[in-house]
Design a protein around this motif. Structure first.
Motif, PDB file in Angstrom:
ATOM      1  N   ASN A 169      -1.911 -36.157 -29.259  1.00  0.00           N
ATOM      2  CA  ASN A 169      -2.504 -37.684 -28.936  1.00  0.00           C
ATOM      3  C   ASN A 169      -3.895 -37.387 -28.699  1.00  0.00           C
ATOM      4  N   ALA A 170      -4.708 -38.524 -28.684  1.00  0.00           N
ATOM      5  CA  ALA A 170      -6.182 -38.530 -28.683  1.00  0.00           C
ATOM      6  C   ALA A 170      -6.510 -39.942 -28.312  1.00  0.00           C
ATOM      7  N   ILE A 171      -7.896 -40.148 -28.021  1.00  0.00           N
ATOM      8  CA  ILE A 171      -8.389 -41.342 -27.590  1.00  0.00           C
ATOM      9  C   ILE A 171      -9.616 -41.566 -28.514  1.00  0.00           C
ATOM     10  N   GLU A 172     -10.084 -43.039 -28.570  1.00  0.00           N
ATOM     11  CA  GLU A 172     -11.336 -43.491 -29.155  1.00  0.00           C
ATOM     12  C   GLU A 172     -12.597 -43.174 -28.103  1.00  0.00           C
ATOM     13  N   ILE A 173     -13.330 -42.313 -28.951  1.00  0.00           N
ATOM     14  CA  ILE A 173     -14.425 -41.797 -28.009  1.00  0.00           C
ATOM     15  C   ILE A 173     -15.940 -42.781 -28.277  1.00  0.00           C
ATOM     16  N   PRO A 174     -16.255 -43.369 -27.299  1.00  0.00           N
ATOM     17  CA  PRO A 174     -17.301 -44.379 -27.410  1.00  0.00           C
ATOM     18  C   PRO A 174     -18.827 -43.618 -27.768  1.00  0.00           C
ATOM     19  N   LYS A 175     -19.628 -44.312 -28.389  1.00  0.00           N
ATOM     20  CA  LYS A 175     -20.827 -43.479 -28.664  1.00  0.00           C
ATOM     21  C   LYS A 175     -21.569 -43.442 -27.298  1.00  0.00           C
ATOM     22  N   LYS A 176     -21.445 -44.406 -26.393  1.00  0.00           N
ATOM     23  CA  LYS A 176     -22.028 -44.166 -24.993  1.00  0.00           C
ATOM     24  C   LYS A 176     -21.002 -43.960 -24.227  1.00  0.00           C
ATOM     25  N   LEU A 177     -21.150 -42.790 -23.531  1.00  0.00           N
ATOM     26  CA  LEU A 177     -20.028 -42.372 -22.520  1.00  0.00           C
ATOM     27  C   LEU A 177     -20.214 -43.088 -21.181  1.00  0.00           C
ATOM     28  N   PRO A 178     -19.377 -43.194 -20.745  1.00  0.00           N
ATOM     29  CA  PRO A 178     -19.142 -43.754 -19.073  1.00  0.00           C
ATOM     30  C   PRO A 178     -19.763 -42.707 -18.306  1.00  0.00           C
ATOM     31  N   LYS A 277     -12.374 -39.023 -20.051  1.00  0.00           N
ATOM     32  CA  LYS A 277     -13.577 -39.948 -20.898  1.00  0.00           C
ATOM     33  C   LYS A 277     -14.414 -40.677 -19.733  1.00  0.00           C
ATOM     34  N   ASN A 278     -13.742 -41.157 -18.792  1.00  0.00           N
ATOM     35  CA  ASN A 278     -14.237 -41.870 -17.491  1.00  0.00           C
ATOM     36  C   ASN A 278     -14.891 -40.867 -16.600  1.00  0.00           C
ATOM     37  N   GLN A 279     -15.117 -39.591 -16.889  1.00  0.00           N
ATOM     38  CA  GLN A 279     -15.715 -38.548 -16.124  1.00  0.00           C
ATOM     39  C   GLN A 279     -14.927 -38.365 -14.760  1.00  0.00           C
ATOM     40  N   CYS A 280     -13.436 -38.582 -14.853  1.00  0.00           N
ATOM     41  CA  CYS A 280     -12.795 -38.174 -13.781  1.00  0.00           C
ATOM     42  C   CYS A 280     -12.135 -37.088 -13.962  1.00  0.00           C
ATOM     43  N   ALA A 281     -11.988 -36.352 -12.619  1.00  0.00           N
ATOM     44  CA  ALA A 281     -11.207 -35.051 -12.503  1.00  0.00           C
ATOM     45  C   ALA A 281      -9.821 -35.599 -12.562  1.00  0.00           C
ATOM     46  N   VAL A 282      -8.960 -34.648 -13.129  1.00  0.00           N
ATOM     47  CA  VAL A 282      -7.547 -34.960 -13.343  1.00  0.00           C
ATOM     48  C   VAL A 282      -6.600 -33.805 -12.335  1.00  0.00           C
ATOM     49  N   LEU A 283      -5.923 -34.355 -11.535  1.00  0.00           N
ATOM     50  CA  LEU A 283      -4.957 -33.655 -10.680  1.00  0.00           C
ATOM     51  C   LEU A 283      -3.649 -34.051 -11.346  1.00  0.00           C
TER      52      LEU A 283
END
Length: 353
Positions: A169-178, A277-283
């Motif tokens: 699986n993958a996601i769309e990566i925006p040109k400007k990252l959050p 993508k939204n600069q969140c750590a994942v637990l």
């Protein structure tokens, strides 16, 4: 080329997958028309800014009668003369029985989005699911596994290797990252997904009772066999947000220190990529595809599944600075490894041609 996507309850990860894949397919010059079938019940809205795409909602409810109603879609699909029919999830995969009974002039591609036999069921039940999948596998040309762990599980249960391909699986990566909002006060932990047993929300709520110095925000709703919140006393540090749009999810992630995924089993875990993508750590629990995405102490933290104590102990030792560092590393990781354009390219060349 005309491509028809068929889903049952198109929500959560399946809906995100379809949005992502179809948005990329719109840009594929080899695909002229895309049609999506989804149930009117328990499905999210799918809106695309392209005349290439048509979304058709059908009446359906998961039941014995519903199965027959669903199989009746086959006539309509055949009349549309597709080049590829792409089936999403276990119930949609039942349409493969039609090809077992009669040859068709188009390719059938199947993606389980998480095999039924990888769930925490008794082994006899898993063997029955696997037997059904082995029989139905004769009714498709290709099988897409959404992670390496799904691929290995399918091979272990005897599904045909020659038909299968692992395409992450993958996601769309925006040109400007959050960029992450500046955080203050208590740690803020976000859950996004279905309030179903698979997702472990019940365990998370139990853990939250022992973590009063952390604020929890839960976005989602029950879909299949979910939690009845009328029977549960929600702790004061837990806020229920309801079902969130894609834009609302992104906003909540920007405002959170971490996204938690306490799943009992998981074929992949798209919400982990969205969080990164939204600069969140994942637990996340150390299960299925999550164990491939989350690199312990590099872009997130893994803990044992089905354990309230594991959640409590993991969160008790977290600091905002550490989570912020993991979030920045996670964003770099997802950009480098999970771009949707590569996913769509592999689906097209490995399965559609």
């Amino acid at each position: 080329m005309k491509v028809i996507h068929v889903g049952e309850y198109v929500s959560g990860g399946v809906a995100t997958y379809l949005r992502t894949l179809v948005n990329c397919q719109i840009k594929n010059k080899n695909i002229e028309e895309i049609i999506i079938f989804k149930s009117a019940l328990n499905s999210e809205k799918l809106i695309f800014d392209s005349s290439k795409v048509k979304v058709i909602c059908y009446d359906y409810r998961r039941s014995a009668k519903g199965v027959f109603d669903f199989l009746a879609l086959w006539k309509q699909i055949v009349e549309m003369k597709p080049d590829v029919v792409h089936l999403h999830s276990t119930f949609a995969g039942l349409l493969r029985v039609k090809k077992l009974l009669r040859r068709v002039p188009f390719r059938i591609v199947y993606c389980a989005h998480g095999w039924a036999f990888t769930r925490d069921s008794i082994e006899l039940k898993n063997q029955i699911f696997a037997k059904v999948e082995r029989v139905l596998s004769r009714g498709c040309d290709n099988i897409i596994n959404i992670s390496e762990s799904e691929q290995f599980a399918a091979l272990d249960y005897g599904l045909p290797a020659k038909k299968m391909v692992a395409i992450n699986n993958a996601i769309e990566i925006p040109k400007k990252l959050p960029s992450k909002s500046k955080m203050s006060g208590k740690l803020k932990v976000l859950f996004v997904g279905r309030f179903d047993r698979q997702k472990g929300v019940d365990i998370l709520i139990d853990a939250a009772r022992e973590l009063q110095d952390i604020d929890f925000r839960l976005g989602g709703r029950s879909v299949v066999g979910g939690i009845n919140f009328k029977d549960i006393k929600i702790p004061s540090n837990v806020e229920l947000l309801g079902w969130l749009s894609t834009e609302q999810v992104a906003t909540e992630m920007i405002r959170a220190d971490a996204v938690i995924i306490p799943s009992r089993w998981e074929g992949f875990g798209l919400v982990a990529l969205e969080a990164m993508k939204n600069q969140c750590a994942v637990l996340a629990t150390d299960v299925g595809g999550l164990a491939e995405i989350v690199r312990a102490n590099e872009n997130g933290i893994l803990f044992d599944a089905d354990s309230k104590d594991a959640i409590v102990q993991t969160l008790k030792i977290q600091t905002r600075n550490n989570l912020n560092k993991l979030g920045k590393q996670a964003q770099k990781f997802v950009v480098e490894n999970y771009d949707a354009r590569e996913m769509e390219r592999r689906v097209f060349y490995y399965c559609y041609l």
